[in-house]
Design an enzyme around this catalytic site. Structure first.
Site, short mmCIF file in Angstrom:
data_model
loop_
_atom_site.label_atom_id
_atom_site.label_comp_id
_atom_site.label_asym_id
_atom_site.label_seq_id
_atom_site.Cartn_x
_atom_site.Cartn_y
_atom_site.Cartn_z
N THR A 1 -9.41 -1.47 1.22
CA THR A 1 -9.33 -2.87 0.78
C THR A 1 -10.03 -3.71 1.85
O THR A 1 -9.53 -3.83 2.96
CB THR A 1 -7.87 -3.32 0.61
OG1 THR A 1 -7.25 -2.51 -0.38
CG2 THR A 1 -7.81 -4.77 0.17
N LYS B 1 -8.41 -6.39 -6.33
CA LYS B 1 -7.36 -5.91 -5.40
C LYS B 1 -6.82 -7.06 -4.55
O LYS B 1 -5.60 -7.18 -4.34
CB LYS B 1 -7.93 -4.82 -4.51
CG LYS B 1 -6.98 -4.34 -3.40
CD LYS B 1 -5.70 -3.73 -3.98
CE LYS B 1 -4.69 -3.40 -2.88
NZ LYS B 1 -5.11 -2.31 -2.02
N LYS C 1 -3.51 -8.54 6.72
CA LYS C 1 -4.97 -8.39 6.65
C LYS C 1 -5.49 -8.73 5.25
O LYS C 1 -6.46 -9.47 5.10
CB LYS C 1 -5.36 -6.96 7.03
CG LYS C 1 -6.85 -6.67 7.04
CD LYS C 1 -7.36 -6.04 5.75
CE LYS C 1 -6.78 -4.65 5.54
NZ LYS C 1 -7.36 -3.99 4.33
N LEU D 1 -10.02 3.57 4.33
CA LEU D 1 -9.97 3.09 5.71
C LEU D 1 -9.21 1.77 5.82
O LEU D 1 -9.05 1.06 4.82
CB LEU D 1 -11.40 2.93 6.23
CG LEU D 1 -12.24 4.22 6.13
CD1 LEU D 1 -13.73 3.91 6.18
CD2 LEU D 1 -11.85 5.19 7.24
N PRO D 2 -8.74 1.41 7.02
CA PRO D 2 -7.85 0.25 7.16
C PRO D 2 -8.50 -1.12 6.98
O PRO D 2 -7.85 -2.05 6.51
CB PRO D 2 -7.31 0.39 8.59
CG PRO D 2 -7.55 1.80 8.97
CD PRO D 2 -8.80 2.21 8.25
N ASN E 1 -13.82 -0.97 10.15
CA ASN E 1 -13.76 0.50 10.05
C ASN E 1 -14.75 1.01 9.02
O ASN E 1 -15.43 2.03 9.24
CB ASN E 1 -12.35 0.95 9.65
CG ASN E 1 -11.30 0.60 10.68
OD1 ASN E 1 -10.35 -0.10 10.38
ND2 ASN E 1 -11.46 1.06 11.91
#
Length: 336
Positions: free
Chosen positions: A127, A202, A277, A96-97, A101
């Site tokens: 992420t 990440k 983001k 998911l973004p 979310n």
């Protein structure tokens, strides 16, 4: 039940690692167990395809129904929402973004945790903020399920070819079960530690990636201004100490490499908005841990500026184009 199955596969693997037939039988048995998948965007779609290619029945959903059509044609079962996925599968992957979310997909009115089965394995490859991963893990534990964070690196190309790198955080005893699925989609599956450590790895990687891409773009732009052919300059960089992933694998200058977004008007790939983001996540964690990240901060500001200037949906390597346009505007201003 899922926990029992995961344990039995682990024992079969350990007791018969030299017996190919037993291994194949275990894989065949596992392949009959459906895998849920939530989020069929640029990354999720090819990841789910690779699960299908490895013999796993896939039960999927996405907030945009049109994103499900291709996977449905390949044999996946499409349902209306994440709760329905959880009702039909006890191993679920989400891609998911953003943090909001993920929170909605897991804990919302039609979220996974509304119908999750006890013993289910929930793997989130989004992420997001490490603290949100920890919150989701705690919520899943209350329902008798296991949550692991497993963000990825490698981009759309690696997702399509099944060569992603997964950075996994969660209970170590569950890693083998997660690894079984993740190796269908990636070439590297690395255990990082407890829940949230996959996200930490990440975020660190993407901060370095952004800094490296900006540095590569500035360097290529300077060389071009000095009269160097961009292909020649890239060749020299890639056999010298300045070599990096952004120069030799994902060069941001149009015409230098084929098969990368810079050769396709920066379409596809990893969006500038998503990079902004991720850099925001890095900034938040740096602030919380009182860690100085001056170059990370500058990269964050640059990608935010790009989003405001119409680059949000272009690949993050479009920072090269952004720098060139800034240069042209400065030149026009001086000429007036």
């Amino acid at each position: 039940m899922a926990a029992v199955l995961r344990g039995s596969r682990f024992l079969v693997g350990r007791c018969s690692k030299h017996v190919d037939f037993a291994f194949v039988s275990a894989r065949s048995m596992a392949s009959k167990t459906p895998v849920g998948f939530v989020g069929l965007g640029n990354m999720g779609n090819p990841m789910a395809k690779n699960l299908l290619n490895h013999g796993y029945p896939v039960i999927a959903t996405d907030v945009f129904p049109e994103s499900c059509k291709e996977l449905q044609e390949l044999g996946a079962q499409i349902v209306d929402n994440p709760a329905e996925v959880a009702d039909k599968a006890d191993r679920i992957i989400t891609m998911l973004p953003s943090s909001p979310n993920v929170i909605d997909v897991y804990t919302g009115p039609n979220g996974i945790l509304k119908k999750v089965k006890k013993g289910s394995l929930l793997i989130d490859s989004s992420t997001i903020d490490p603290s949100v991963s920890k919150e989701m893990a705690a919520a899943a534990e209350k329902m008798g399920a296991v949550f692991m964070d497993a963000p990825v690196s490698g981009g759309v190309g690696a997702a399509s070819s099944g060569k992603l790198t997964f950075m996994v955080g969660g209970a170590e005893k569950e890693f083998t079960a997660a690894q079984e699925l993740l190796t269908c989609m990636g070439a590297n599956v690395v255990y990082c530690g407890q829940v949230g450590t996959g996200q930490a790895a990440k975020i660190c990687n993407n901060m370095l990636l952004a800094i490296g891409m900006i540095g590569t773009s500035e360097t290529m732009n300077l060389g071009i201004r000095l009269g160097l052919d961009p292909k020649l300059l890239a060749k020299i960089l890639n056999m010298s100490s300045g070599r990096c992933w952004s120069s030799d694998t994902y060069n941001p200058v149009p015409g230098v490499m084929e098969g990368v977004p810079s050769g396709n008007n920066y379409q596809g790939g990893f969006g500038t908005q998503l990079m902004a983001k991720d850099l925001g996540l890095a900034q938040n964690t740096a602030t919380n841990t009182k860690t100085p990240v001056p170059l990370g901060s500058l990269a964050h500001q640059m990608y935010r500026m790009m989003c405001a200037r119409g680059y949000a949906n272009k690949d993050f390597s479009s920072v090269f184009q952004f720098l060139r346009e800034e240069e042209e505007e400065e030149g026009q201003g001086q000429g007036q």
